[in-house]
Design a protein around this motif. Structure first.
Motif, mmCIF file in Angstrom:
data_model
loop_
_atom_site.group_PDB
_atom_site.id
_atom_site.type_symbol
_atom_site.label_atom_id
_atom_site.label_comp_id
_atom_site.label_asym_id
_atom_site.label_seq_id
_atom_site.Cartn_x
_atom_site.Cartn_y
_atom_site.Cartn_z
ATOM 1 N N PHE A 20 0.811 -1.213 0.000
ATOM 2 C CA PHE A 20 0.000 0.000 0.000
ATOM 3 C C PHE A 20 0.844 1.263 0.000
ATOM 4 C CE2 PHE A 20 -3.328 -2.893 1.454
ATOM 5 C CZ PHE A 20 -4.373 -2.464 0.655
ATOM 6 N N LEU A 21 2.057 1.195 0.479
ATOM 7 C CA LEU A 21 2.870 2.402 0.594
ATOM 8 C C LEU A 21 3.371 2.981 -0.732
ATOM 9 C CD1 LEU A 21 4.872 1.651 3.849
ATOM 10 C CD2 LEU A 21 2.918 3.166 3.532
ATOM 11 N N PRO A 22 3.968 2.189 -1.621
ATOM 12 C CA PRO A 22 4.494 2.811 -2.859
ATOM 13 C C PRO A 22 3.447 3.513 -3.720
ATOM 14 C CG PRO A 22 5.462 0.644 -2.549
ATOM 15 C CD PRO A 22 4.386 0.793 -1.520
ATOM 16 N N PRO A 23 2.255 2.932 -3.942
ATOM 17 C CA PRO A 23 1.293 3.667 -4.766
ATOM 18 C C PRO A 23 0.811 4.972 -4.137
ATOM 19 C CG PRO A 23 0.719 1.348 -4.714
ATOM 20 C CD PRO A 23 1.806 1.556 -3.701
ATOM 21 N N ILE A 24 0.529 4.962 -2.847
ATOM 22 C CA ILE A 24 0.020 6.189 -2.221
ATOM 23 C C ILE A 24 1.113 7.244 -2.129
ATOM 24 C CG2 ILE A 24 0.378 5.542 0.198
ATOM 25 C CD1 ILE A 24 -2.680 7.382 -1.146
ATOM 26 N N ALA A 25 2.358 6.823 -1.884
ATOM 27 C CA ALA A 25 3.454 7.798 -1.828
ATOM 28 C C ALA A 25 3.682 8.435 -3.200
ATOM 29 C CB ALA A 25 4.733 7.116 -1.337
ATOM 30 N N ALA A 26 3.699 7.638 -4.239
ATOM 31 C CA ALA A 26 3.892 8.181 -5.585
ATOM 32 C C ALA A 26 2.745 9.091 -5.989
ATOM 33 C CB ALA A 26 4.029 7.036 -6.591
ATOM 34 N N LEU A 27 1.538 8.716 -5.625
ATOM 35 C CA LEU A 27 0.376 9.504 -6.015
ATOM 36 C C LEU A 27 0.282 10.806 -5.236
ATOM 37 C CD1 LEU A 27 -1.928 9.300 -7.994
ATOM 38 C CD2 LEU A 27 -3.311 8.321 -6.184
ATOM 39 N N LEU A 28 0.598 10.782 -3.953
ATOM 40 C CA LEU A 28 0.557 12.024 -3.168
ATOM 41 C C LEU A 28 1.545 13.058 -3.695
ATOM 42 C CD1 LEU A 28 0.147 10.698 0.467
ATOM 43 C CD2 LEU A 28 -1.485 12.068 -0.843
#
Length: 175
Positions: A20-28
């Motif tokens: 869950f961390l890489p997609p939300i970090a990239a998107l934020l």
């Protein structure tokens, strides 16, 4: 000790929080930087769910490759070629209606196809974009989506992505 199914299930479930961390970090970082459709926060959450499904489906394809093959160099080579092939079948580079009939059915196995469909509909549906040749923004949005042959709706695309996630993990388990 424990069965292979218990090991596989515990491994997949233990990797979920890390996924869950890489997609939300990239998107934020990138969503507002790219100037994507920020008409409402639902567009951001649709984009996040799309990234998340794409991440999980891609990891499912990786899991299938690593359960079938044992040579790391061979896995990386096949994954690189396979990713290029999935990009071709996504509709991003070439319109899917122009694909040869022999490979046209393979587009439905491309997680990138559904991710691209969701991203395009999320970005261009109800957007204020104007093309110089069309009189209104509604016609411009419809023209863009029709040009890329985006005939699925977001719900259908999400269901296809989720079925790819479960399908790839099931194939990896069975191998």
């Amino acid at each position: 000790l424990y069965t292979p199914s218990a090991y596989f299930l515990s491994r997949v479930l233990s990797e979920l929080p890390k996924g869950f961390l890489p997609p939300i970090a990239a998107l934020l970082i990138s969503y507002w930087f790219w100037g994507l459709n920020d008409a409402s926060y639902t567009n951001f959450f649709i984009c996040w769910a799309n990234y998340q499904c794409l991440y999980l489906a891609s990891s499912g394809y990786s899991l299938v490759l690593t359960t079938i093959l044992y040579d790391r160099k061979l896995i990386l080579s096949i994954y690189a070629v396979g990713t290029d092939f999935l990009m071709l079948l996504s509709g991003f580079y070439v319109n899917l209606t122009s694909l040869p009939i022999a490979i046209n059915f393979l587009q439905y196995f491309s997680c990138l196809k559904y991710a691209f469909t969701i991203a395009a509909i999320n970005e261009f549906k109800d957007s204020k974009i104007m093309l110089a040749t069309l009189p209104s923004s509604a016609e411009s949005s419809k023209f863009i989506l029709d040009t890329f042959d985006m005939n699925m709706d977001i719900t259908e695309s999400f269901l296809c992505q989720i079925s790819l996630i479960f399908g790839t993990h099931l194939v990896a388990y069975l191998c």
